[in-house]
Design a protein around this motif. Structure first.
Motif, PDB file in Angstrom:
ATOM      1  N   ILE A 107       0.841  -1.205   0.000  1.00 23.98           N
ATOM      2  CA  ILE A 107       0.000   0.000   0.000  1.00 23.98           C
ATOM      3  C   ILE A 107       0.873   1.251   0.000  1.00 23.98           C
ATOM      4  N   MET A 108       1.930   1.247   0.817  1.00 24.76           N
ATOM      5  CA  MET A 108       2.830   2.405   0.878  1.00 24.76           C
ATOM      6  C   MET A 108       3.516   2.648  -0.459  1.00 24.76           C
ATOM      7  N   ILE A 109       3.946   1.572  -1.110  1.00 21.79           N
ATOM      8  CA  ILE A 109       4.590   1.713  -2.416  1.00 21.79           C
ATOM      9  C   ILE A 109       3.624   2.345  -3.415  1.00 21.79           C
ATOM     10  N   THR A 110       2.366   1.888  -3.363  1.00 18.29           N
ATOM     11  CA  THR A 110       1.355   2.426  -4.276  1.00 18.29           C
ATOM     12  C   THR A 110       1.115   3.913  -4.024  1.00 18.29           C
ATOM     13  N   LEU A 111       1.004   4.272  -2.749  1.00 18.03           N
ATOM     14  CA  LEU A 111       0.736   5.669  -2.401  1.00 18.03           C
ATOM     15  C   LEU A 111       1.920   6.567  -2.742  1.00 18.03           C
ATOM     16  N   LEU A 112       3.122   6.055  -2.510  1.00 16.93           N
ATOM     17  CA  LEU A 112       4.312   6.866  -2.759  1.00 16.93           C
ATOM     18  C   LEU A 112       4.719   6.864  -4.227  1.00 16.93           C
ATOM     19  N   ARG A 113       4.135   5.929  -4.985  1.00 13.64           N
ATOM     20  CA  ARG A 113       4.431   5.835  -6.414  1.00 13.64           C
ATOM     21  C   ARG A 113       5.932   5.728  -6.663  1.00 13.64           C
ATOM     22  N   SER A 114       6.555   4.843  -5.895  1.00  9.33           N
ATOM     23  CA  SER A 114       8.012   4.658  -6.019  1.00  9.33           C
ATOM     24  C   SER A 114       8.350   3.262  -6.530  1.00  9.33           C
ATOM     25  N   SER A 115       7.430   2.689  -7.308  1.00  7.47           N
ATOM     26  CA  SER A 115       7.619   1.308  -7.738  1.00  7.47           C
ATOM     27  C   SER A 115       8.879   1.117  -8.568  1.00  7.47           C
ATOM     28  N   SER A 116       9.287   2.142  -9.324  1.00  8.44           N
ATOM     29  CA  SER A 116      10.482   2.003 -10.154  1.00  8.44           C
ATOM     30  C   SER A 116      11.736   1.826  -9.312  1.00  8.44           C
ATOM     31  N   ASP A 117      11.770   2.486  -8.144  1.00  7.13           N
ATOM     32  CA  ASP A 117      12.916   2.344  -7.250  1.00  7.13           C
ATOM     33  C   ASP A 117      12.811   1.082  -6.403  1.00  7.13           C
ATOM     34  N   LEU A 118      11.611   0.779  -5.947  1.00  2.00           N
ATOM     35  CA  LEU A 118      11.430  -0.329  -5.027  1.00  2.00           C
ATOM     36  C   LEU A 118      11.320  -1.685  -5.721  1.00  2.00           C
ATOM     37  N   TYR A 119      11.213  -1.700  -7.036  1.00  2.72           N
ATOM     38  CA  TYR A 119      11.145  -2.968  -7.770  1.00  2.72           C
ATOM     39  C   TYR A 119      12.371  -3.827  -7.478  1.00  2.72           C
ATOM     40  N   HIS A 120      13.544  -3.190  -7.437  1.00  2.19           N
ATOM     41  CA  HIS A 120      14.777  -3.933  -7.187  1.00  2.19           C
ATOM     42  C   HIS A 120      14.841  -4.445  -5.756  1.00  2.19           C
ATOM     43  N   ILE A 121      14.164  -3.771  -4.830  1.00  2.00           N
ATOM     44  CA  ILE A 121      14.116  -4.267  -3.456  1.00  2.00           C
ATOM     45  C   ILE A 121      13.289  -5.544  -3.390  1.00  2.00           C
ATOM     46  N   LEU A 122      12.243  -5.634  -4.200  1.00  2.00           N
ATOM     47  CA  LEU A 122      11.402  -6.823  -4.219  1.00  2.00           C
ATOM     48  C   LEU A 122      12.106  -8.010  -4.871  1.00  2.00           C
ATOM     49  N   PHE A 123      12.811  -7.766  -5.967  1.00  2.00           N
ATOM     50  CA  PHE A 123      13.357  -8.866  -6.762  1.00  2.00           C
ATOM     51  C   PHE A 123      14.883  -8.866  -6.856  1.00  2.00           C
ATOM     52  N   GLY A 124      15.529  -7.816  -6.355  1.00  2.00           N
ATOM     53  CA  GLY A 124      16.980  -7.781  -6.343  1.00  2.00           C
ATOM     54  C   GLY A 124      17.590  -7.375  -7.673  1.00  2.00           C
ATOM     55  N   ASN A 125      18.704  -6.679  -7.593  1.00  2.35           N
ATOM     56  CA  ASN A 125      19.495  -6.327  -8.787  1.00  2.35           C
ATOM     57  C   ASN A 125      20.921  -6.058  -8.332  1.00  2.35           C
ATOM     58  N   VAL A 126      21.676  -7.141  -8.204  1.00  2.00           N
ATOM     59  CA  VAL A 126      23.011  -7.027  -7.636  1.00  2.00           C
ATOM     60  C   VAL A 126      23.931  -6.188  -8.522  1.00  2.00           C
ATOM     61  N   LEU A 127      23.635  -6.105  -9.828  1.00  4.12           N
ATOM     62  CA  LEU A 127      24.482  -5.322 -10.727  1.00  4.12           C
ATOM     63  C   LEU A 127      24.316  -3.821 -10.515  1.00  4.12           C
ATOM     64  N   ALA A 128      23.304  -3.448  -9.724  1.00  6.18           N
ATOM     65  CA  ALA A 128      23.083  -2.029  -9.435  1.00  6.18           C
ATOM     66  C   ALA A 128      23.550  -1.653  -8.030  1.00  6.18           C
ATOM     67  N   VAL A 129      24.367  -2.499  -7.418  1.00  7.06           N
ATOM     68  CA  VAL A 129      24.858  -2.241  -6.060  1.00  7.06           C
ATOM     69  C   VAL A 129      25.716  -0.975  -6.035  1.00  7.06           C
ATOM     70  N   ARG A 130      25.427  -0.108  -5.084  1.00  6.45           N
ATOM     71  CA  ARG A 130      26.206   1.114  -4.898  1.00  6.45           C
ATOM     72  C   ARG A 130      27.319   0.863  -3.881  1.00  6.45           C
ATOM     73  N   PRO A 131      28.343   1.720  -3.862  1.00  2.00           N
ATOM     74  CA  PRO A 131      29.402   1.545  -2.858  1.00  2.00           C
ATOM     75  C   PRO A 131      28.861   1.510  -1.430  1.00  2.00           C
ATOM     76  N   SER A 132      27.855   2.339  -1.135  1.00  2.00           N
ATOM     77  CA  SER A 132      27.282   2.355   0.213  1.00  2.00           C
ATOM     78  C   SER A 132      26.627   1.020   0.552  1.00  2.00           C
ATOM     79  N   ASP A 133      25.974   0.387  -0.458  1.00  2.00           N
ATOM     80  CA  ASP A 133      25.365  -0.925  -0.233  1.00  2.00           C
ATOM     81  C   ASP A 133      26.431  -1.975   0.058  1.00  2.00           C
ATOM     82  N   MET A 134      27.529  -1.911  -0.689  1.00  3.76           N
ATOM     83  CA  MET A 134      28.598  -2.884  -0.488  1.00  3.76           C
ATOM     84  C   MET A 134      29.196  -2.759   0.904  1.00  3.76           C
ATOM     85  N   TRP A 135      29.482  -1.529   1.338  1.00  2.00           N
ATOM     86  CA  TRP A 135      30.081  -1.340   2.659  1.00  2.00           C
ATOM     87  C   TRP A 135      29.099  -1.703   3.768  1.00  2.00           C
ATOM     88  N   MET A 136      27.819  -1.426   3.543  1.00  3.27           N
ATOM     89  CA  MET A 136      26.812  -1.817   4.526  1.00  3.27           C
ATOM     90  C   MET A 136      26.758  -3.336   4.664  1.00  3.27           C
TER      91      MET A 136
END
Length: 286
Positions: A107-136
């Motif tokens: 519901i929050m994703i729908t309301l915020l209309r951030s599906s393009s960003d959150l799609y990778h959180i649902l299904f993953g995209n390791v090739l889009a890993v940022r340096p901050s993600d790697m260090w985390m």
């Protein structure tokens, strides 16, 4: 392009490999305790329960790690509170909490209309890993592996025999919530690699593979971590080389390793068990 050449030339691929291998290792380690405690459904619950925290983090413009950890820990505490203070059993309370949290996140994703960003959180995209993600991920890996090393005996006893653990004076409830916190951290670390939907597979499948290959916990942890790392590395290679979804590819490689263990494990493998039965029959008939 050759995968090795890509590793040399592209920094994003190097970060992806480091991150995915670390995720495979820590998922494999924590997964051992999850399946030994019969808490596979809890792993599924925590992985789905972090979604509203991720959505809130995106809305506030902060790192999704913060919101995901908070909602994951709150969900684990909520599950424990419901099962301990009502007639509702643990599996039912898990089902209630994780479906509620996941629905809230959608519901929050729908309301915020951030599906393009959150799609990778649902299904993953390791090739889009940022340096901050790697260090985390590396930071979480150090915390998780260090915690398992320091509290190995307590986790061992409480996982195999909770009654004995209580007799020794170990705080079983505290150990449980400590493990749930580690599980939440591992789930958050896995979001970018395999996503919320598939993270439970990386928690359960490598550990299940190791469970078929050994009866000793320390060996099981080592084999599970190795299977997780191999699955991540091979899955990343296939994903990059053939333009496949990274999270799904990593999970399928882990499943193939499980099938091989299921069939060929010296003690538990289906094929070897049939061979032993035939040998016994042949010996009895002689």
């Amino acid at each position: 392009m050759n995968f090795i050449d890509g590793l040399v030339q592209y920094g994003f691929l190097q970060k992806a490999l480091i991150t995915s291998v670390m995720v495979g290792i820590i998922c494999g380690v924590i997964g051992c305790f999850i399946i030994l405690r019969g808490m596979s459904l809890m792993g599924d619950a925590i992985s789905h329960a972090v979604l509203p925290g991720v959505a809130i983090s995106y809305f506030l413009g902060i790192n999704f790690f913060i919101g995901a950890v908070i909602t994951g820990v709150l969900t684990a505490m909520g599950i424990g509170y419901i099962s301990q203070n009502s007639r509702i059993k643990n599996d039912a309370s898990i089902g209630i909490m994780f479906t509620t949290a996941f629905a809230l996140g959608i519901i929050m994703i729908t309301l915020l209309r951030s599906s393009s960003d959150l799609y990778h959180i649902l299904f993953g995209n390791v090739l889009a890993v940022r340096p901050s993600d790697m260090w985390m991920t590396l930071g979480i890996g150090i915390i998780v592996l260090g915690s398992v090393y320091l509290f190995y005996k307590e986790l061992l006893v409480s996982s195999f025999d909770p009654t004995m653990s209580q007799a020794y004076g170990l705080p079983n409830k505290l150990i449980h919530y400590f493990l749930m916190t580690l599980l939440t951290l591992v789930t958050v670390a896995s979001l970018q690699t395999v996503g919320i939907i598939l993270v439970v597979a990386m928690l359960i499948t490598p550990a299940s593979t190791a469970y078929l290959l050994t009866d000793r916990l320390w060996k099981m942890i080592f084999i599970s971590a190795t299977c997780g790392a191999l699955s991540s590395a091979i899955g990343l290679y296939l994903s990059f080389s053939y333009n496949l979804a990274s999270g799904a590819t990593i999970v399928l490689v882990a499943t193939i390793l499980f099938i091989l263990a299921f069939l060929l494990s010296p003690k538990q493998g289906i094929i070897w068990r049939k061979v032993r039965v035939k040998r016994k029959i042949a010996t009895a008939n002689q």
